[in-house]
Design an enzyme around this catalytic site. Structure first.
Site: not given
Ligand code: SAH
Length: 214
Positions: A60
């Site tokens: 993010s």
């Molecule tokens: N918090 C992260 C942002 C990652 S982007 C950071 O600091 O880098 C969002 C993430 O959510 C992705 O890795 C994606 O695979 C995950 N995601 C999407 N749907 C999900 C679900 N149902 N359960 C767990 N993770 C999920």
């Protein structure tokens, strides 16, 4: 480009863009964001932008991490800091690392095994010892460790899952992007005694919350 000075400049920029909570700014000054992305992108780590982390996912934008963390910590220093936090969407692990400096325990769930393995290795190498991880569909939360003081969802769903609200303490808080694929609003949910109510904190763009594991 990856120096403490670059990080300090980012913190000043976040401050200029309205991030006021010094606890959040201090935590973000301490986490080396360049170690949460691929080396090839490290020179861009302290720009205020989302960056790819593979598997069509992103780390993010720092401003969004700051804003969500601020929203989670509450109105100000007079409010108690949440002790146990659940994050849905570990991704690179950056948001979890920032939180881990502010709360007692971070529990984080990621559906893509490959991303989770890399994030776990980072937590170990960098010494973030109060983060527990789980490979699962985070829409169901993490019942074994509930109830949580706070839940942060870092992928966008069409709605907030009732299962997540059910894993919050009565005075808990949930922060999540809610909406469709192109734009979403950041919501903060709290219980006013009559039930869980959302409050809108502005528009954001996140990758989608997807079903199942990969
Ligand atoms: N918090 C992260 C942002 C990652 S982007 C950071 O600091 O880098 C969002 C993430 O959510 C992705 O890795 C994606 O695979 C995950 N995601 C999407 N749907 C999900 C679900 N149902 N359960 C767990 N993770 C999920």
């Amino acid at each position: 480009m990856t120096s403490q000075r670059a990080r300090d400049r980012l913190i000043e920029r976040l401050r200029g863009e309205g991030i006021r909570d010094e606890r959040v700014l201090t935590a973000m000054r301490q986490v080396p964001r360049h170690l949460f992305i691929d080396e090839a992108l490290a020179s861009r780590a302290y720009e205020d932008t989302a960056l790819p982390i593979g598997k069509s996912q992103t780390i993010s934008q720092p401003w969004v991490v700051a804003r969500m963390t601020e929203a989670l910590l509450g109105a100000g220093p007079e409010q108690p800091v949440p002790k146990r936090v659940l994050e849905i969407g570990t991704g690179s692990g950056y948001q979890a690392a920032v939180l881990s400096l502010l709360v007692d325990e971070v529990h984080t769930v990621e559906r893509i095994d490959e991303l989770l393995r890399v994030a776990r290795k980072r937590f170990r190498t960098l010494g973030f010892a109060n983060i527990r991880t789980r490979h699962d569909d985070g829409r169901a939360g993490w019942a074994e460790h509930a109830p949580f003081d706070a839940i942060i969802v870092t992928a966008a769903g069409a709605m907030v899952e009732p299962a997540l609200l059910a894993q919050l303490k009565p005075d808990g808080v949930l922060v999540a992007p809610v909406g469709g694929s192109t734009s979403q609003e950041l919501q903060r949910w709290r219980n006013n005694g009559q039930g869980w109510q959302p409050e809108t904190l502005g528009s954001v763009v996140f990758v989608p919350l997807l079903p199942g594991v990969a």
